[in-house]
Design an enzyme around this catalytic site. Structure first.
Site, PDB file in Angstrom:
ATOM      1  N   ALA A  56       1.066  -1.088  -0.001  1.00  0.00           N
ATOM      2  CA  ALA A  56       0.059   0.035   0.132  1.00  0.00           C
ATOM      3  C   ALA A  56       0.762   1.223   0.147  1.00  0.00           C
ATOM      4  CB  ALA A  56      -1.039   0.054   1.077  1.00  0.00           C
ATOM      5  N   CYS A  57       0.489   2.204   0.767  1.00  0.00           N
ATOM      6  CA  CYS A  57       1.377   3.592   0.812  1.00  0.00           C
ATOM      7  C   CYS A  57       2.913   3.392   1.199  1.00  0.00           C
ATOM      8  CB  CYS A  57       0.523   4.512   1.734  1.00  0.00           C
ATOM      9  SG  CYS A  57      -1.106   4.922   1.005  1.00  0.00           S
ATOM     10  N   SER A  58       3.126   2.398   1.803  1.00  0.00           N
ATOM     11  CA  SER A  58       4.543   2.341   2.134  1.00  0.00           C
ATOM     12  C   SER A  58       5.260   1.462   1.138  1.00  0.00           C
ATOM     13  CB  SER A  58       4.530   1.330   3.541  1.00  0.00           C
ATOM     14  OG  SER A  58       3.771   2.186   4.596  1.00  0.00           O
TER      15      SER A  58
END
Length: 373
Positions: free
Chosen positions: A155-157
């Site tokens: 995801a966003c990481s």
């Protein structure tokens, strides 16, 4: 001992932009249409009317003023409310491949390298255009890189997790140089009919070149002092779209097949966890928060970033210490912290320290401490 260095970064920015006023105008037109269609049910109290949005609400809630997107027209069509991105033939490069190549070429140019110097490509992003073949292998082919490639999604990481994977490959000798690429088409999985989230995302692609320190000229790039990764399961940010969708027709078109989140819970739970992760990493590296010259934080929410910076530094951070690109790009998922780094790194002096930190669904947190060479 081999050490890893970030020698170059690149950014692809889609030319189309949507400011808050344009987005709100389209959303409110959709709201009027829907309320008119459901007027009888609303009058009988069987259905709640949809509420309009406003530019003031968006900026106060997020700090976002506009966003770049692959397609503007489809998003602003009240009858559609989704980007229009036509399928390409299998003989054409994918949209994500085109984005990735543009960002990689800038990163290579900045580092003074060519594709012949690179051994691996990691495409790390929230949502992949297809299940297989891997987008990364397509990018590898398009760039003419002889080596290996793979996709990953945290995801966003994703970008910071990809950075650690690149560091591992360089430091263990399996690659001389690795490109970490994040082609984020977030508009593809954003529900533009949801008042609480229709403004959150934009599209962009970043690229980072990681090399052996011995191959990079003195004074160039950023030495990677350490990486820290953390995950903790949560349902508060979710997207249930996947290859099993056709196995249950009842789920087709449901809101959870796009981005959904419980924003207040995310803010409350993730912010302290991110600050704790950064502080623990600094302690492990025998560094103090005051040693940080800059924090390139995940660009999801301005209030969240300000709180995290305050918890790390013990005071409010200046925009020089924690730069913001959120107002221009909105949330670009894993690309956000890298855009902030790309646009706000050249003024740092030799020895200056900084942290690149991203966080999001999972929950997932990736933190990378760097030092200007």
């Amino acid at each position: 001992m081999i050490k890893a260095v970030i020698s170059g970064t690149g950014l692809y920015t889609p030319p189309a932009t949507i400011d808050n006023d344009e987005l709100v105008e389209a959303f409110n037109a959709f709201v009027e249409l829907e309320n008119a269609r459901n007027a009888d049910e609303i009058a009988r109290g069987e259905k709640e009317p949809l509420q309009p949005s406003s530019s003031a609400f968006i900026e106060k809630a997020s700090g976002i003023k506009r966003r770049h997107v692959i397609d503007k027209q489809g998003i602003l069509d009240p009858q559609r409310m989704a980007p229009s991105i036509p399928d390409r033939s299998n003989d054409e490069p994918s949209v994500q491949c085109d984005m990735a190549v543009a960002a990689c070429q800038e990163a290579l140019q900045q580092a003074g390298r060519t594709a012949a110097d690179v051994d691996a490509v990691i495409v790390a992003c929230s949502n992949l255009q297809r299940a297989y073949p891997a987008i990364s292998i397509e990018v590898q082919e398009a760039l003419g890189i002889d080596g290996f490639a793979y996709d990953m999604n945290v995801a966003c990481s994703s970008a910071t997790f990809g950075l650690q994977a690149a560091v591992n490959s360089v430091e263990n000798g399996s690659a001389r140089a690795v490109l970490v690429v994040s082609p984020e088409i977030c508009s593809g999985h954003l529900n533009f009919r949801d008042r609480d989230s229709h403004f959150i995302f934009g599209d962009a692609c970043t690229a980072i070149l990681v090399e052996r320190e011995s191959d990079v000229a003195a004074g160039q790039g950023f030495e990677i002092l350490g990486t820290s990764l953390k995950t903790r399961f949560s349902n508060n940010i979710r997207n249930n779209f996947g290859f099993l969708n056709r196995a249950d027709e009842a789920g087709v078109g449901k809101p959870d097949k796009l981005f959904v989140q419980q924003g207040r819970k995310v803010f409350k739970e993730v912010s302290p966890l991110v600050a704790e992760t950064i502080l623990a990493q600094l302690q492990q590296l025998t560094l103090a928060p005051g040693d940080l010259r800059r924090m390139w934080l995940h660009q999801a929410n301005l209030n969240m970033n300000q709180l995290i910076a305050r918890k790390v530094l013990g005071r409010d951070a200046t925009t020089d210490e924690a730069p913001v690109i959120l107002d221009e790009y909105a949330n670009t998922s894993s690309a956000g912290s890298i855009i902030a780094f790309h646009k706000n790194k050249d003024d740092l002096q030799t020895g200056d320290l900084g942290v690149i930190c991203s966080f999001g669904a999972g929950y997932s947190i990736g933190s990378v401490v760097v030092r200007r060479r």
